[in-house]
Design a protein around this motif. Structure first.
Motif, PDB file in Angstrom:
ATOM      1  N   MET A 331      10.856  -1.078 -14.132  1.00 35.64           N
ATOM      2  CA  MET A 331      10.231  -0.397 -12.998  1.00 35.64           C
ATOM      3  C   MET A 331      10.016   1.092 -13.277  1.00 35.64           C
ATOM      4  SD  MET A 331      12.311  -2.289  -9.938  1.00 35.64           S
ATOM      5  CE  MET A 331      11.815  -1.142  -8.658  1.00 35.64           C
ATOM      6  N   THR A 332      10.985   1.751 -13.883  1.00 34.99           N
ATOM      7  CA  THR A 332      10.813   3.180 -14.160  1.00 34.99           C
ATOM      8  C   THR A 332       9.715   3.406 -15.199  1.00 34.99           C
ATOM      9  OG1 THR A 332      12.674   3.090 -15.721  1.00 34.99           O
ATOM     10  CG2 THR A 332      13.135   3.894 -13.505  1.00 34.99           C
ATOM     11  N   GLU A 333       9.538   2.451 -16.105  1.00 38.87           N
ATOM     12  CA  GLU A 333       8.439   2.554 -17.066  1.00 38.87           C
ATOM     13  C   GLU A 333       7.105   2.467 -16.335  1.00 38.87           C
ATOM     14  OE1 GLU A 333       5.311   1.867 -19.648  1.00 38.87           O
ATOM     15  OE2 GLU A 333       6.023   0.211 -18.382  1.00 38.87           O
ATOM     16  N   ILE A 334       7.018   1.589 -15.342  1.00 41.54           N
ATOM     17  CA  ILE A 334       5.804   1.473 -14.530  1.00 41.54           C
ATOM     18  C   ILE A 334       5.551   2.775 -13.760  1.00 41.54           C
ATOM     19  CG2 ILE A 334       4.773   0.291 -12.540  1.00 41.54           C
ATOM     20  CD1 ILE A 334       6.242  -2.262 -13.505  1.00 41.54           C
ATOM     21  N   ALA A 335       6.607   3.318 -13.153  1.00 42.81           N
ATOM     22  CA  ALA A 335       6.470   4.553 -12.365  1.00 42.81           C
ATOM     23  C   ALA A 335       6.065   5.731 -13.243  1.00 42.81           C
ATOM     24  CB  ALA A 335       7.785   4.859 -11.653  1.00 42.81           C
ATOM     25  N   SER A 336       6.505   5.729 -14.501  1.00 42.59           N
ATOM     26  CA  SER A 336       6.209   6.851 -15.398  1.00 42.59           C
ATOM     27  C   SER A 336       4.721   6.959 -15.727  1.00 42.59           C
ATOM     28  CB  SER A 336       7.017   6.722 -16.689  1.00 42.59           C
ATOM     29  OG  SER A 336       6.553   5.626 -17.471  1.00 42.59           O
ATOM     30  N   ARG A 337       3.953   5.897 -15.483  1.00 46.65           N
ATOM     31  CA  ARG A 337       2.508   5.933 -15.758  1.00 46.65           C
ATOM     32  C   ARG A 337       1.740   6.740 -14.708  1.00 46.65           C
ATOM     33  NH1 ARG A 337       2.082  -0.639 -16.217  1.00 46.65           N
ATOM     34  NH2 ARG A 337       3.746  -0.954 -17.772  1.00 46.65           N
ATOM     35  N   ILE A 338       2.377   7.021 -13.587  1.00 47.28           N
ATOM     36  CA  ILE A 338       1.743   7.731 -12.481  1.00 47.28           C
ATOM     37  C   ILE A 338       2.065   9.218 -12.595  1.00 47.28           C
ATOM     38  CG2 ILE A 338       1.565   7.910  -9.969  1.00 47.28           C
ATOM     39  CD1 ILE A 338       0.514   5.271 -11.184  1.00 47.28           C
ATOM     40  N   PRO A 339       1.114  10.108 -12.363  1.00 51.81           N
ATOM     41  CA  PRO A 339       1.398  11.543 -12.497  1.00 51.81           C
ATOM     42  C   PRO A 339       2.340  12.054 -11.416  1.00 51.81           C
ATOM     43  CG  PRO A 339      -0.801  11.193 -11.594  1.00 51.81           C
ATOM     44  CD  PRO A 339      -0.302   9.842 -12.027  1.00 51.81           C
ATOM     45  N   ALA A 340       2.973  13.177 -11.705  1.00 53.45           N
ATOM     46  CA  ALA A 340       3.873  13.824 -10.748  1.00 53.45           C
ATOM     47  C   ALA A 340       3.136  14.047  -9.431  1.00 53.45           C
ATOM     48  CB  ALA A 340       4.359  15.152 -11.306  1.00 53.45           C
ATOM     49  N   GLY A 341       3.802  13.714  -8.334  1.00 57.12           N
ATOM     50  CA  GLY A 341       3.196  13.840  -7.014  1.00 57.12           C
ATOM     51  C   GLY A 341       2.548  12.577  -6.507  1.00 57.12           C
ATOM     52  N   SER A 342       2.527  11.541  -7.351  1.00 61.24           N
ATOM     53  CA  SER A 342       1.994  10.229  -6.949  1.00 61.24           C
ATOM     54  C   SER A 342       0.608  10.329  -6.321  1.00 61.24           C
ATOM     55  CB  SER A 342       2.968   9.523  -5.993  1.00 61.24           C
ATOM     56  OG  SER A 342       4.232   9.357  -6.593  1.00 61.24           O
ATOM     57  N   GLU A 343      -0.159  11.306  -6.788  1.00 59.04           N
ATOM     58  CA  GLU A 343      -1.523  11.510  -6.286  1.00 59.04           C
ATOM     59  C   GLU A 343      -1.572  11.578  -4.755  1.00 59.04           C
ATOM     60  OE1 GLU A 343      -4.637  10.052  -9.431  1.00 59.04           O
ATOM     61  OE2 GLU A 343      -3.391   8.337  -8.875  1.00 59.04           O
ATOM     62  N   GLY A 344      -0.616  12.341  -4.214  1.00 60.82           N
ATOM     63  CA  GLY A 344      -0.641  12.621  -2.787  1.00 60.82           C
ATOM     64  C   GLY A 344       0.012  11.586  -1.898  1.00 60.82           C
ATOM     65  N   LEU A 345       0.825  10.710  -2.466  1.00 59.75           N
ATOM     66  CA  LEU A 345       1.555   9.732  -1.653  1.00 59.75           C
ATOM     67  C   LEU A 345       3.001  10.204  -1.499  1.00 59.75           C
ATOM     68  CD1 LEU A 345       1.616   7.035  -0.184  1.00 59.75           C
ATOM     69  CD2 LEU A 345       2.176   5.933  -2.362  1.00 59.75           C
ATOM     70  N   ILE A 346       3.439  10.324  -0.251  1.00 55.60           N
ATOM     71  CA  ILE A 346       4.785  10.807   0.056  1.00 55.60           C
ATOM     72  C   ILE A 346       5.585   9.678   0.697  1.00 55.60           C
ATOM     73  CG2 ILE A 346       6.113  12.352   1.566  1.00 55.60           C
ATOM     74  CD1 ILE A 346       3.938  14.433   1.185  1.00 55.60           C
ATOM     75  N   PHE A 347       6.828   9.561   0.281  1.00 54.71           N
ATOM     76  CA  PHE A 347       7.726   8.545   0.849  1.00 54.71           C
ATOM     77  C   PHE A 347       8.954   9.224   1.423  1.00 54.71           C
ATOM     78  CE2 PHE A 347      11.350   5.551   0.246  1.00 54.71           C
ATOM     79  CZ  PHE A 347      10.938   4.561   1.121  1.00 54.71           C
ATOM     80  N   PHE A 368       3.474   8.098   3.551  1.00 49.87           N
ATOM     81  CA  PHE A 368       2.491   8.977   4.192  1.00 49.87           C
ATOM     82  C   PHE A 368       1.442   9.365   3.158  1.00 49.87           C
ATOM     83  CE2 PHE A 368       0.906  13.219   5.311  1.00 49.87           C
ATOM     84  CZ  PHE A 368       0.484  12.996   6.607  1.00 49.87           C
ATOM     85  N   GLY A 369       0.173   9.211   3.531  1.00 50.47           N
ATOM     86  CA  GLY A 369      -0.902   9.600   2.643  1.00 50.47           C
ATOM     87  C   GLY A 369      -1.538   8.455   1.891  1.00 50.47           C
ATOM     88  N   LEU A 370      -1.196   7.224   2.230  1.00 47.87           N
ATOM     89  CA  LEU A 370      -1.771   6.064   1.538  1.00 47.87           C
ATOM     90  C   LEU A 370      -3.293   6.054   1.633  1.00 47.87           C
ATOM     91  CD1 LEU A 370       0.506   3.014   2.461  1.00 47.87           C
ATOM     92  CD2 LEU A 370      -0.149   3.698   0.145  1.00 47.87           C
ATOM     93  N   ALA A 486       6.483  19.527  -1.731  1.00 46.77           N
ATOM     94  CA  ALA A 486       7.792  19.720  -1.106  1.00 46.77           C
ATOM     95  C   ALA A 486       7.684  20.266   0.317  1.00 46.77           C
ATOM     96  CB  ALA A 486       8.675  20.619  -1.971  1.00 46.77           C
ATOM     97  N   PRO A 487       6.891  21.304   0.577  1.00 47.93           N
ATOM     98  CA  PRO A 487       6.780  21.792   1.968  1.00 47.93           C
ATOM     99  C   PRO A 487       6.196  20.744   2.916  1.00 47.93           C
ATOM    100  CG  PRO A 487       5.953  23.432   0.414  1.00 47.93           C
ATOM    101  CD  PRO A 487       6.143  22.169  -0.361  1.00 47.93           C
ATOM    102  N   ILE A 488       5.244  19.936   2.411  1.00 50.91           N
ATOM    103  CA  ILE A 488       4.684  18.882   3.265  1.00 50.91           C
ATOM    104  C   ILE A 488       5.766  17.861   3.597  1.00 50.91           C
ATOM    105  CG2 ILE A 488       2.946  17.060   3.429  1.00 50.91           C
ATOM    106  CD1 ILE A 488       1.244  18.656   1.441  1.00 50.91           C
ATOM    107  N   PHE A 489       6.545  17.460   2.595  1.00 54.35           N
ATOM    108  CA  PHE A 489       7.642  16.514   2.811  1.00 54.35           C
ATOM    109  C   PHE A 489       8.597  17.033   3.881  1.00 54.35           C
ATOM    110  CE2 PHE A 489      11.842  14.834   2.139  1.00 54.35           C
ATOM    111  CZ  PHE A 489      11.653  13.515   1.757  1.00 54.35           C
ATOM    112  N   ILE A 490       8.949  18.317   3.789  1.00 55.45           N
ATOM    113  CA  ILE A 490       9.920  18.908   4.711  1.00 55.45           C
ATOM    114  C   ILE A 490       9.343  19.002   6.127  1.00 55.45           C
ATOM    115  CG2 ILE A 490      11.194  21.026   5.246  1.00 55.45           C
ATOM    116  CD1 ILE A 490      11.413  21.446   2.165  1.00 55.45           C
ATOM    117  N   ARG A 491       8.121  19.516   6.235  1.00 53.57           N
ATOM    118  CA  ARG A 491       7.507  19.630   7.572  1.00 53.57           C
ATOM    119  C   ARG A 491       7.345  18.261   8.215  1.00 53.57           C
ATOM    120  NH1 ARG A 491       4.044  23.339   4.900  1.00 53.57           N
ATOM    121  NH2 ARG A 491       2.387  21.766   4.835  1.00 53.57           N
ATOM    122  N   LEU A 492       6.926  17.294   7.424  1.00 49.86           N
ATOM    123  CA  LEU A 492       6.697  15.953   7.954  1.00 49.86           C
ATOM    124  C   LEU A 492       7.987  15.322   8.451  1.00 49.86           C
ATOM    125  CD1 LEU A 492       4.469  13.859   8.357  1.00 49.86           C
ATOM    126  CD2 LEU A 492       4.982  12.979   6.068  1.00 49.86           C
TER     127      LEU A 492
END
Length: 512
Positions: A331-347, A368-370, A486-492
């Motif tokens: 699973m972490t190998e799969i996740a590593s293919r995605i760039p930092a920030g998950s292209e605007g998807l926040i969990f 959030f952001g799907l 990070a600020p979006i995560f915190i405000r949300l």
């Protein structure tokens, strides 16, 4: 050869680790047990299952030691999950299962404590944030919703104290575990009178507070024979798993933070005296009377990654099992293919409510952001990032209380993942050091035992035994994405908090 055993009493398993006289790991045994969630917000364990797991784990490592003439087990010492509660009648018959830290059924009474001002007063003396995790709130819940148990309870213990009672007939609690109950005054090192008045519990119903260096001998002969050790082998009380995790990775100097992500997680630093957060966001727990661990715990760590595995990556889980591989590595190998920030998807990882930083047992998880471009891989990376952002939020509160962080020592299951280590370094913009020894809690328990038996003078001896380490430096290429998110995560998280109670109540109403 003189061996020592460090025991780690966890939420879903007990591990016994055998160390030689150079504090090197010889062998270990791990025995699991279920966490019972029969009704919403419940998280309980069975006393007999945990006791059997302890006996089996100890038996396995003693047998593996293959003691020769002159060899001995010099001591057994404990690291333990905190905040558990068990009620017993006057004859020491259990009236409840183990009500664990993860049980949030006391949320109503916690909110009442917060709203009437009593919670803030008690926090300032006990250092335990007002939350359903704490026995303080659990006792109020028992009093109101299980009054028969409350009325017949002559004794209250946590899980480690129960194990000691069953093995030795003792009735004691080390001050480290006591400092996480919400009932213990961390300034006079005794049960707090106001907390006792609020709960209606008396000192006679609670165990005697002792130093972590206290130990018992004269074990019940039957159990000593099964384990295969002399009945007079010292069993050292040790301390809570959080404080010992700091010691175990040598995060005991000012500004050195320890981050642990196992089933749950925490970030902590050590101070030489109790430190109270005026906003009530951080805990202060004892390692011993001269070392105080200040930090914040999170409910949602590796268990959220497990949720993702079981609900979104079932095929990969099956494939890994067939190939004899670890599903998490895949699973972490799969996740590593995605760039930092998950292209605007926040969990937001609040599947089990949350302790620090929001202290809201009603909190719930969300993506959030799907958008149409997002895939399972994006969701997976955002899960890992969400857990990390949440710990980062705790660190911001911690810095307000104790000052800036200089470096991070990492431990727990996440520390095995290169992707996750790098993610922490990037989001925190701090070097993350991972000690070679993964059995940090058990090693710390053994160091406590050595001090208890007079074999060492102070806890700082552990620096000799932590071993080599790997340090992950922040990657500047990832800063921009995480600094924006990070600020979006915190405000949300703050905005969503206005609706957490409503959705939690809806779920309780309609859950089967």
């Amino acid at each position: 050869m003189e061996y020592m055993i460090g025991v780690d009493l966890g939420t879903t398993s007990t591990k016994a680790v055998l160390f030689d006289d150079k504090n090197q790991v010889v062998t270990s045994a791990n025995k699991g047990y279920p966490l019972y969630r029969d009704v919403p917000d419940m998280a309980e364990e069975d006393l007999n299952e945990i006791f059997d797991a302890l006996i089996e784990a100890l038996t396995d490592v003693v047998r593996a030691a293959d003691l020769k003439d002159g060899d001995k087990i010099a001591a057994v010492s404990f690291s333990s999950a905190m905040h558990s509660l068990i009620a017993f009648d006057k004859n020491w018959k259990p009236l409840t299962r183990v009500i664990t830290w993860a049980d949030t059924r006391a949320v109503k009474y916690t909110e009442e404590l917060k709203s009437n001002g009593l919670g803030a007063q008690i926090y300032k003396k006990t250092g335990t944030p007002i939350h359903p995790m704490a026995p303080l709130s659990k006792l109020l819940w028992l009093k109101e919703e299980h009054h028969d148990v409350y009325e017949n309870a002559a004794h209250y213990l946590g899980i480690k104290e129960y194990l000691f009672h069953r093995l030795f007939g003792s009735n004691k609690m080390d001050i480290s575990i006591a400092s996480g109950t919400g009932l213990f005054n961390i300034f006079n090192l005794d049960w707090d009178e106001q907390a006792l008045t609020v709960t209606g519990v008396t000192k006679s119903q609670l165990p005697k507070p002792v130093e972590p260096y206290e130990y018992e001998t004269n074990m019940v002969a039957e159990y000593a024979a099964v384990i295969g050790i002399p009945a007079d082998t010292p069993f050292v009380y040790g301390a809570g798993d959080g404080p010992l995790s700091n010691l175990g990775v040598n995060a005991v100097k000012p500004g050195v933070a320890a981050i642990t992500i196992g089933t749950s997680g925490a970030i902590r630093v050590v101070a030489d005296e109790p430190v109270i957060d005026p906003k009530g966001r951080t805990f202060t727990y004892a390692l011993d009377k001269d070392h105080w661990v200040v930090g914040g715990p999170v409910n949602n760590g590796g268990d959220v990654f497990r949720w993702a595995r079981d609900n979104m990556f079932d095929a990969e889980k099956s494939t890994a099992a067939l190939l004899g591989e670890d599903a998490y590595d895949l699973m972490t190998e799969i996740a590593s293919r995605i760039p930092a920030g998950s292209e605007g998807l926040i969990f937001h990882p609040y599947l089990g409510g949350e302790r620090a930083p929001i202290w809201d047992a009603n909190a719930r998880g969300s993506f959030f952001g799907l958008n149409h471009a997002h895939t399972r891989a994006h969701m997976l990376r955002s899960v890992l990032e969400g857990i990390t952002f949440n710990v980062y939020m705790v660190s911001l509160a911690l810095e307000e209380v104790v000052g800036g962080l200089k470096s991070i020592q990492a431990t727990g299951g996440f520390a095995r993942s290169p992707l996750w280590r790098q993610m922490f370094a990037d989001i925190f913009e701090q070097p993350v050091t991972v000690p070679e020894a993964f059995e940090s809690g058990s090693l710390a328990a053994v160091i406590v035992a050595q001090k208890a038996l007079g074999k060492i003078d102070d806890l700082y001896e552990i620096e000799k035994y932590v071993g080599a380490s790997n340090t992950y430096q922040p990657d500047p290429e990832n800063f921009e994405a995480y600094r924006e998110l990070a600020p979006i995560f915190i405000r949300l998280s703050r905005q969503l908090q206005t609706e957490y109670e409503n959705i939690a109540n809806y779920q309780r109403k309609h859950s089967k």
